[in-house]
Scaffold this motif. Structure first.
Motif, mmCIF file in Angstrom:
data_model
loop_
_atom_site.group_PDB
_atom_site.id
_atom_site.type_symbol
_atom_site.label_atom_id
_atom_site.label_comp_id
_atom_site.label_asym_id
_atom_site.label_seq_id
_atom_site.Cartn_x
_atom_site.Cartn_y
_atom_site.Cartn_z
ATOM 1 N N ALA A 1 -30.277 -22.640 9.747
ATOM 2 C CA ALA A 1 -30.835 -23.089 8.470
ATOM 3 C C ALA A 1 -29.752 -23.350 7.441
ATOM 4 O O ALA A 1 -29.990 -24.008 6.432
ATOM 5 C CB ALA A 1 -31.813 -22.046 7.934
ATOM 6 N N SER A 2 -28.563 -22.829 7.680
ATOM 7 C CA SER A 2 -27.408 -23.117 6.838
ATOM 8 C C SER A 2 -26.185 -23.173 7.745
ATOM 9 O O SER A 2 -26.222 -22.682 8.880
ATOM 10 C CB SER A 2 -27.225 -22.058 5.742
ATOM 11 O OG SER A 2 -26.964 -20.797 6.328
ATOM 12 N N PHE A 3 -25.112 -23.750 7.245
ATOM 13 C CA PHE A 3 -23.964 -24.026 8.099
ATOM 14 C C PHE A 3 -22.694 -23.488 7.445
ATOM 15 O O PHE A 3 -22.468 -23.654 6.252
ATOM 16 C CB PHE A 3 -23.867 -25.530 8.362
ATOM 17 C CG PHE A 3 -25.119 -26.078 8.988
ATOM 18 C CD1 PHE A 3 -25.311 -26.029 10.358
ATOM 19 C CD2 PHE A 3 -26.131 -26.616 8.195
ATOM 20 C CE1 PHE A 3 -26.475 -26.498 10.929
ATOM 21 C CE2 PHE A 3 -27.302 -27.096 8.760
ATOM 22 C CZ PHE A 3 -27.477 -27.035 10.142
ATOM 23 N N ILE B 1 -23.269 -29.036 2.384
ATOM 24 C CA ILE B 1 -21.833 -28.953 2.096
ATOM 25 C C ILE B 1 -21.557 -27.907 1.021
ATOM 26 O O ILE B 1 -20.583 -27.140 1.107
ATOM 27 C CB ILE B 1 -21.304 -30.339 1.682
ATOM 28 C CG1 ILE B 1 -21.296 -31.280 2.903
ATOM 29 C CG2 ILE B 1 -19.919 -30.243 1.068
ATOM 30 C CD1 ILE B 1 -20.957 -32.726 2.582
ATOM 31 N N LEU B 2 -22.391 -27.832 0.010
ATOM 32 C CA LEU B 2 -22.175 -26.874 -1.075
ATOM 33 C C LEU B 2 -22.403 -25.443 -0.617
ATOM 34 O O LEU B 2 -21.794 -24.503 -1.145
ATOM 35 C CB LEU B 2 -23.094 -27.196 -2.261
ATOM 36 C CG LEU B 2 -22.807 -28.520 -2.974
ATOM 37 C CD1 LEU B 2 -23.804 -28.753 -4.102
ATOM 38 C CD2 LEU B 2 -21.383 -28.535 -3.520
ATOM 39 N N GLU B 3 -23.260 -25.234 0.360
ATOM 40 C CA GLU B 3 -23.506 -23.891 0.887
ATOM 41 C C GLU B 3 -22.423 -23.443 1.863
ATOM 42 O O GLU B 3 -22.236 -22.248 2.083
ATOM 43 C CB GLU B 3 -24.854 -23.844 1.616
ATOM 44 C CG GLU B 3 -26.065 -23.772 0.716
ATOM 45 C CD GLU B 3 -27.331 -23.499 1.500
ATOM 46 O OE1 GLU B 3 -28.303 -23.056 0.890
ATOM 47 O OE2 GLU B 3 -27.334 -23.732 2.726
ATOM 48 N N ARG C 1 -12.353 -31.715 17.734
ATOM 49 C CA ARG C 1 -12.131 -31.126 16.417
ATOM 50 C C ARG C 1 -13.226 -30.119 16.065
ATOM 51 O O ARG C 1 -12.963 -29.092 15.429
ATOM 52 C CB ARG C 1 -12.061 -32.240 15.360
ATOM 53 C CG ARG C 1 -11.559 -31.774 14.004
ATOM 54 C CD ARG C 1 -10.149 -31.243 14.091
ATOM 55 N NE ARG C 1 -9.730 -30.604 12.838
ATOM 56 C CZ ARG C 1 -8.686 -29.814 12.731
ATOM 57 N NH1 ARG C 1 -7.935 -29.554 13.788
ATOM 58 N NH2 ARG C 1 -8.382 -29.261 11.570
ATOM 59 N N LEU C 2 -14.453 -30.402 16.461
ATOM 60 C CA LEU C 2 -15.541 -29.449 16.258
ATOM 61 C C LEU C 2 -15.233 -28.127 16.951
ATOM 62 O O LEU C 2 -15.427 -27.046 16.399
ATOM 63 C CB LEU C 2 -16.855 -30.019 16.793
ATOM 64 C CG LEU C 2 -17.489 -31.168 16.006
ATOM 65 C CD1 LEU C 2 -18.597 -31.830 16.816
ATOM 66 C CD2 LEU C 2 -18.043 -30.674 14.669
ATOM 67 N N ALA C 3 -14.736 -28.232 18.184
ATOM 68 C CA ALA C 3 -14.403 -27.025 18.942
ATOM 69 C C ALA C 3 -13.227 -26.281 18.313
ATOM 70 O O ALA C 3 -13.223 -25.041 18.224
ATOM 71 C CB ALA C 3 -14.087 -27.396 20.390
ATOM 72 N N ALA C 4 -12.218 -27.020 17.863
ATOM 73 C CA ALA C 4 -11.020 -26.394 17.312
ATOM 74 C C ALA C 4 -11.297 -25.666 16.000
ATOM 75 O O ALA C 4 -10.690 -24.625 15.714
ATOM 76 C CB ALA C 4 -9.937 -27.450 17.095
ATOM 77 N N THR C 5 -12.214 -26.194 15.195
ATOM 78 C CA THR C 5 -12.488 -25.608 13.875
ATOM 79 C C THR C 5 -13.666 -24.642 13.888
ATOM 80 O O THR C 5 -13.868 -23.901 12.930
ATOM 81 C CB THR C 5 -12.786 -26.712 12.849
ATOM 82 O OG1 THR C 5 -13.942 -27.456 13.290
ATOM 83 C CG2 THR C 5 -11.597 -27.651 12.695
ATOM 84 N N GLY C 6 -14.471 -24.675 14.946
ATOM 85 C CA GLY C 6 -15.679 -23.864 14.970
ATOM 86 C C GLY C 6 -16.760 -24.396 14.057
ATOM 87 O O GLY C 6 -17.672 -23.648 13.652
ATOM 88 N N ALA C 7 -16.687 -25.663 13.714
ATOM 89 C CA ALA C 7 -17.694 -26.263 12.824
ATOM 90 C C ALA C 7 -19.064 -26.243 13.489
ATOM 91 O O ALA C 7 -19.187 -26.406 14.706
ATOM 92 C CB ALA C 7 -17.296 -27.689 12.467
ATOM 93 N N ASP C 8 -20.099 -26.046 12.676
ATOM 94 C CA ASP C 8 -21.458 -26.012 13.217
ATOM 95 C C ASP C 8 -22.337 -27.131 12.673
ATOM 96 O O ASP C 8 -23.530 -27.182 12.962
ATOM 97 C CB ASP C 8 -22.126 -24.656 12.964
ATOM 98 C CG ASP C 8 -21.908 -24.136 11.550
ATOM 99 O OD1 ASP C 8 -21.546 -24.944 10.663
ATOM 100 O OD2 ASP C 8 -22.077 -22.931 11.328
ATOM 101 N N CYS D 1 -36.396 -24.929 13.925
ATOM 102 C CA CYS D 1 -35.335 -25.412 13.043
ATOM 103 C C CYS D 1 -35.889 -25.867 11.703
ATOM 104 O O CYS D 1 -35.367 -25.500 10.639
ATOM 105 C CB CYS D 1 -34.586 -26.552 13.717
ATOM 106 S SG CYS D 1 -33.584 -26.045 15.131
ATOM 107 N N ALA D 2 -36.937 -26.670 11.747
ATOM 108 C CA ALA D 2 -37.510 -27.191 10.507
ATOM 109 C C ALA D 2 -38.130 -26.076 9.676
ATOM 110 O O ALA D 2 -38.022 -26.075 8.442
ATOM 111 C CB ALA D 2 -38.545 -28.266 10.829
ATOM 112 N N GLY D 3 -38.761 -25.112 10.338
ATOM 113 C CA GLY D 3 -39.357 -23.992 9.618
ATOM 114 C C GLY D 3 -38.314 -23.141 8.914
ATOM 115 O O GLY D 3 -38.497 -22.722 7.768
ATOM 116 N N ALA D 4 -37.200 -22.880 9.606
ATOM 117 C CA ALA D 4 -36.129 -22.095 8.997
ATOM 118 C C ALA D 4 -35.509 -22.831 7.810
ATOM 119 O O ALA D 4 -35.192 -22.226 6.775
ATOM 120 C CB ALA D 4 -35.068 -21.782 10.041
ATOM 121 N N LEU D 5 -35.321 -24.141 7.948
ATOM 122 C CA LEU D 5 -34.785 -24.935 6.839
ATOM 123 C C LEU D 5 -35.734 -24.929 5.643
ATOM 124 O O LEU D 5 -35.316 -24.785 4.499
ATOM 125 C CB LEU D 5 -34.543 -26.370 7.302
ATOM 126 C CG LEU D 5 -33.308 -26.627 8.147
ATOM 127 C CD1 LEU D 5 -33.399 -28.000 8.807
ATOM 128 C CD2 LEU D 5 -32.051 -26.534 7.294
#
Length: 274
Positions: free
Chosen positions: A149-151, A175-177, A231-238, A22-26
């Motif tokens: 690495a991005s959301f 948030i901007l990405e 809400r995470l499940a309903a929106t598909g937020a990651d 995770c850290a490497g990809a970020l």
């Protein structure tokens, strides 16, 4: 503003691959410098039957610690070698052996800290120590979700607190990405119209160029962490952005709360600031 220095806190062999990945990809996405950090406990000086320190035991314990540290370092270097980033390794010792406690000084000079969610065996760094003492945001990687690495979709849990404000602005690079960000308000303040709750923070983020919506819900007695999970499940937020311990730390420790749930079982990556 991208994250340019990222610290990966690795507690043990169990979380070494996930946190390194995770850290490497970020770090690759943000063209950041990556620091991997692990701490071992100093051997406890037991005494022999005649009252002298057991030198043989201390030597054996030190050997085991060194071997484990080298194994974790090898995992970190192997998992980040092909990421096209600059990386360094810090191996430390402390009385507690907790990598988070040992990493506080390093964290204070970083843009972002990455740590693992508690595993089923309970082995994880003390993220609380980072949140309270490092002054830097912490990205908690869940044990049962992909490393990203991005959301694509972000939920900001908003209660108007200092901690929530800090988290929202600290998370701006993500948030901007994102394709979209939702400000989630549970039980808006009494006397405030639902349309007004979260409107100011949404407008502030929009001025930075974020695509933001606001969603309010009444709990009707349900736990806030359950509402967030649904809400995470309903929106598909990651990604969940949360102001950590905006309520009493002791209260959450004794009775549970959103921050404790995030650190133990939230199903998506969480960005925490305090």
């Amino acid at each position: 503003m991208p994250f340019k220095t990222i610290l990966a806190i690795i507690q043990g062999v169990e979380d070494a691959e996930r946190v390194s990945d995770c850290a490497g990809a970020l770090a690759a996405r943000h063209e950041a410098h990556l620091i991997g950090l692990h701490a071992e406990a100093l051997p406890v000086p037991y005494t022999s039957a005649i009252g002298f320190p057991d030198a043989e035991f201390i030597q054996a314990s030190a050997g085991v610690n060194e071997e484990r540290s080298k194994k974790i370092e090898a995992i970190f270097r192997q998992r980040t070698a092909g990421a096209g980033i600059t990386a360094e390794w810090r191996s430390l010792e402390s009385f507690s052996g907790d990598s988070a406690h040992s990493g506080i000084a390093s964290a204070r000079s970083c843009d972002l800290v990455v740590a693992a969610q508690a595993g089923s065996d309970g082995a994880s760094p003390d993220v609380d120590a980072l949140l309270y003492d490092a002054g830097r945001p912490v990205l908690v990687t869940p044990h049962d979700a992909p490393c990203l690495a991005s959301f694509r979709r972000v939920i900001v849990a908003w209660n108007g607190s200092r901690e929530a404000a800090r988290a929202a602005f600290d998370a701006l690079p993500f948030i901007l990405e994102a394709e979209g960000t939702e400000i989630l308000v549970v039980d808006p303040p009494e006397g405030q119209a639902a349309a007004e709750a979260g409107a100011d923070i949404a407008a502030a983020l929009e001025r930075h160029g974020a695509n933001v919506t606001v969603h309010t819900e009444a709990s009707h007695g349900a736990a806030t962490d359950d509402i967030i999970r649904d809400r995470l499940a309903a929106t598909g937020a990651d990604l969940l952005v949360l102001g950590a311990y905006s309520h009493s730390w002791l209260k959450e420790l004794l009775f549970g709360g959103v921050t404790r749930t995030v650190l133990q079982s939230m199903p998506v990556t969480a960005f925490l600031s305090r």
